[in-house]
Design an enzyme around this catalytic site. Structure first.
Site, short mmCIF file in Angstrom:
data_model
loop_
_atom_site.label_atom_id
_atom_site.label_comp_id
_atom_site.label_asym_id
_atom_site.label_seq_id
_atom_site.Cartn_x
_atom_site.Cartn_y
_atom_site.Cartn_z
N CYS A 1 0.89 -1.14 -0.14
CA CYS A 1 -0.03 0.07 -0.02
C CYS A 1 0.86 1.12 0.00
CB CYS A 1 -0.87 0.11 1.08
SG CYS A 1 -2.39 1.08 0.77
N HIS B 1 -3.62 -5.21 2.22
CA HIS B 1 -3.31 -5.48 3.54
C HIS B 1 -4.07 -6.93 3.92
CE1 HIS B 1 -1.83 -1.29 4.31
NE2 HIS B 1 -2.93 -0.89 3.53
N1 GLN Z 1 -1.71 7.23 2.21
C1 GLN Z 1 -1.88 6.20 1.18
C2 GLN Z 1 -3.38 6.26 0.43
O1 GLN Z 1 -4.18 6.97 1.14
C3 GLN Z 1 -1.62 4.75 1.45
C4 GLN Z 1 -2.76 4.19 2.43
C5 GLN Z 1 -2.21 2.42 3.04
O2 GLN Z 1 -1.11 2.46 3.07
N2 GLN Z 1 -3.41 1.88 3.28
O3 GLN Z 1 -3.46 6.20 -0.59
#
Ligand code: GLN
Length: 243
Positions: A96, A197
């Site tokens: 992510c 995740h």
């Molecule tokens: N901050 C990033 C987004 O919102 C990644 C979020 C995350 O790692 N879940 O796209």
């Protein structure tokens, strides 16, 4: 081949939402249960990265705020080392927020965050809704061997693959890179980025084993384990995604 997996976690205190640390625990346990040695090191903000110090480099997910700090550090302090590690065949797994930083850039409104340029992707923080929910994808890590990864995604960024990039998998349910193309993640050999995740590895034990085997050079399949709970976790994650 040494029966030992050396993992280096980048920014484990900042890039660790949704308990992505569970991915590291999964690697550690599955090595320990098989008698494979395991060593975990970390590389924090401002610290040099040893390009020969690990078989697998890991970056978890993160909030935009923490990504700002890590993006600059990755691009300015660790860029050459992470490229050198990937070039010598180390595995790089980024989840992510970490995945977004593997590409060319992450555009946050008017602010461009630098990426480390390991893969040909760019990410833009869209105005639209966050892409949230259970997700399942089909991947083919070895020719003809299609398997499912199931997990959870929550991202505001939309990621586009450039001409040199291959997706990690095909979206079966959920949003993936941008909610439109049906692509999820990126794969360039042993460099893998994904929006999944879950945490990813506890829900997909087969993928944890693929990473261990690929990073160590140990032949697949690795020794069988009692995977009743892991199989149940995988089945539940697939079911949650409707697959
Ligand atoms: N901050 C990033 C987004 O919102 C990644 C979020 C995350 O790692 N879940 O796209």
């Amino acid at each position: 081949m040494p029966e030992r997996l050396r993992v280096c976690a980048l920014y484990p205190d900042l890039m660790n939402i949704y308990a992505d640390r569970g991915n590291l625990l999964m690697l550690q346990r599955r090595c320990a249960w098989r008698g494979i040695g395991f060593a975990l090191t970390a590389s924090h903000l401002g610290e040099a990265l040893d390009p020969d110090g690990a078989d697998l480099y890991y970056i978890g997910g993160g909030q935009d705020r923490d990504q700002r700090l890590c993006a600059r550090d990755l691009a300015e302090v660790k860029r050459d080392a992470i490229h050198a590690a990937a070039d010598r065949g180390a595995v790089v797994l980024a989840v992510c927020g970490g995945y977004q930083l593997l590409g060319h850039s992450y555009q946050l409104g008017s602010e461009p965050l630098p990426g480390v340029g390991l893969v040909d992707v760019t990410t833009v923080r869209a105005e639209g809704p966050r892409l949230i929910g259970n997700i399942a994808i089909e991947v083919e890590l070895a020719p003809g061997r299609r398997r499912v990864l199931a997990g959870f995604e929550n991202h505001g960024g939309r990621t586009q693959l450039g001409p040199a990039a291959q997706p990690l998998g095909r979206v079966l349910a959920g949003h993936g890179n941008d909610g439109r193309t049906g692509h999820e993640g990126v794969r360039r050999g042993r460099v893998i980025g994904t929006y999944m995740h879950g945490p990813l590895l506890p829900k997909n034990a087969w993928f944890a084993d693929w990473l261990i085997a690929t990073a160590t050079g140990l032949p697949e399949p690795l020794g069988a384990l009692d995977d009743e709970l892991e199989a149940a976790a995988h089945a539940q994650a697939r079911q949650a995604a409707g697959i």
